[in-house]
Design an enzyme around this catalytic site. Structure first.
Site, PDB file in Angstrom:
ATOM      1  N   HIS A 157       1.098  -1.197  -0.162  1.00 37.52           N
ATOM      2  CA  HIS A 157      -0.092   0.045  -0.445  1.00 37.52           C
ATOM      3  C   HIS A 157       0.803   1.409   0.315  1.00 37.52           C
ATOM      4  O   HIS A 157       0.557   1.825   0.815  1.00 37.52           O
ATOM      5  CB  HIS A 157      -0.756   0.160   1.251  1.00 37.52           C
ATOM      6  N   LYS A 284      16.131  22.654  -8.966  1.00 37.31           N
ATOM      7  CA  LYS A 284      15.310  20.866  -9.978  1.00 37.31           C
ATOM      8  C   LYS A 284      16.274  20.054 -10.108  1.00 37.31           C
ATOM      9  O   LYS A 284      16.593  20.358 -10.960  1.00 37.31           O
ATOM     10  CB  LYS A 284      14.173  21.932 -10.142  1.00 37.31           C
TER      11      LYS A 284
END
Ligand code: ARG
Length: 461
Positions: A157, A284
């Protein structure tokens, strides 16, 4: 002007829109090599069977070689008016070899011709993909061997579940890709029959030798039913199904790379080779290649679905609908090829941060199952009771500001289960946890090492 190939019954040429919707040359020209190969095999057989004379056969084969030279040399002019690759080649052949060229199409139709060409192309492509998948598996198995004992969180999960090793996680993909190769190999085995000589749909009255053309083209045997030969495209569908499953596997792995390279996870880093920057945000480093591998599965799966929809409901035998089999198949198999190569590049480039992964492996009470197992083994609790007791201990630790399990004192633990003793602390560490998973196929580092070595040996042979 009416068409040269069937002009007998026609007075005028097609409407411009007819030509546009009907022509496949813009994409099927990539079958040129297979088309010439198929024609040469057919021609030798026609000659051997005495259906075409030696002089004509020589003129035709020289002409086909000349066409090959023009296409390879980039001087060949492909024409939409000539619809497809088969008629483009044949028309140029006629210009070069003269009237003898007209004998090549004896005992043949474009229906068996295109089925043959496309089978050859799919077969060649499967062989290339097989090599690329093997290379990706090698890259993964090498990395798995190098990091067979690097502890990381295993997830269910996407929640921390139990510690595993990075090598074990990578080998999971090696297993999947091994099955992908198996699926392609199965598809190849079934597609490797020659439709050539089925002609339009009914076979031919000429004394052809289909076994000879099959052998010359590397097929195992001729197809046994002429109608089936020109009607089905299951050979492409199987390749696309294998490709779709493979692309789905790559997409899952790509998604994990995207997650793992976030600053929040930072389990692995990719170098400048497989990342891009941002035009506005200087900090980034984006995993574009992984994102694109994740996305490209959509194209591959789409191609499979598109062809299934084209084929469903088509009455036997050939229908022009089937010309729609090629464009997306070309795209899909090439897309998988690029995605596989890019993935191999990324795997080789990946730098895992083992310290960070190990710390993360201990977070989220990932050794709770180890504790429950210990209660079963040491204290003889039934597993369900052990599960419940462990759950209470996790709740207790969590209430202390998400403190780790090993920060609970013995006194605290004994409130839940009075028989717990010092020995419990040994199973709460992640290293011990993975080392204890020695069942076959489990994540114990020795197992992982042996599996990585087994794969590398198999891949090298
Ligand atoms: N370009 C066609 C295709 O890809 C070749 C076969 C044409 N056959 C025909 N009967 N019109 O399917």
């Amino acid at each position: 002007m009416s068409n040269k190939m069937w002009g007998g019954r026609f007075q005028s040429g097609p409407d411009a829109l007819m030509e546009e919707i009907n022509a496949s040359i813009d994409f099927d020209k990539r079958l040129w090599a297979q088309d010439i190969r198929g024609s040469l095999a057919h021609l030798s057989m026609l000659e051997a069977q005495g259906i075409v004379g030696t002089a004509d056969a020589k003129a035709i084969s020289d002409g086909l070689e000349a066409v090959r030279g023009e296409i390879e040399g980039g001087t060949f002019t492909f024409s939409r008016a000539l619809e497809d690759i088969h008629m483009n080649v044949e028309s140029r052949l006629a210009a070069i070899a003269g009237p003898a060229a007209g004998r090549l199409h004896t005992a043949r139709s474009r229906n068996d011709q295109v089925a043959t060409d496309f089978r050859l192309w799919v077969r060649d492509t499967i062989d290339e993909l097989d090599g690329q998948l093997a290379d990706l598996m090698t890259a993964l198995a090498e990395k798995a061997l190098a990091f067979h004992d690097a502890v990381m969180p295993g997830f269910t999960h996407l929640q921390s579940a139990q510690p595993v090793t990075f090598g074990h996680h990578l080998l999971a993909y090696v297993e999947m890709l091994g099955r992908d190769r198996g699926r392609f190999a199965d598809a190849r085995r079934r597609l490797n029959e020659s439709p050539l000589g089925a002609a339009a749909l009914a076979g031919t009255s000429f004394p052809i030798d289909r076994r000879a053309t099959a052998a010359a083209l590397g097929f195992d045997r001729p197809t046994a039913n002429s109608i089936d030969s020109v009607s089905d495209r299951d050979f492409v569908l199987e390749a696309l199904a294998a490709a779709a499953i493979g692309a789905m596997h790559l997409s899952r792995f790509a998604e994990e790379i995207v997650i793992w390279t976030t600053p929040q996870f930072a389990f692995v880093a990719l170098s400048d080779k497989f990342t891009t920057g941002s035009s506005i945000m200087p900090q980034k480093r984006n995993p574009d290649a992984a994102e694109l591998v994740r996305a490209k599965a959509g194209r591959v799966i789409g191609a499979l679905v598109a062809l299934l929809v084209v084929m469903k409901g088509l009455p036997l035998a050939y229908a022009k609908d089937m010309q729609e089999d090629k464009e997306q198949a070309f795209d899909a198999l090439q897309t998988l090829s690029l995605a596989t190569a890019a993935m191999a590049g990324m795997v080789r480039d990946l730098r895992p941060d083992t310290a960070r992964m190990k710390t993360a492996a201990g977070a989220g009470y990932a050794t709770a199952t180890d504790l429950a197992d210990w209660l079963v083994r040491e204290l003889g609790l039934p597993f369900r009771e052990a599960h419940h007791a462990t759950g209470r201990l996790v709740g207790m630790a969590s209430a202390k500001g998400d403190a780790p399990l090993e920060s609970l004192t013995l006194a605290e633990m004994r409130e839940v289960e009075p028989r717990i003793h010092e020995g419990v602390y040994a199973v709460l560490g992640v290293e011990n946890s993975v080392r204890s998973r020695t069942s076959y196929g489990g994540t114990a580092p020795d197992n992982v090492k042996a599996q990585a070595e087994r794969w590398l040996k198999a891949l090298r042979s």
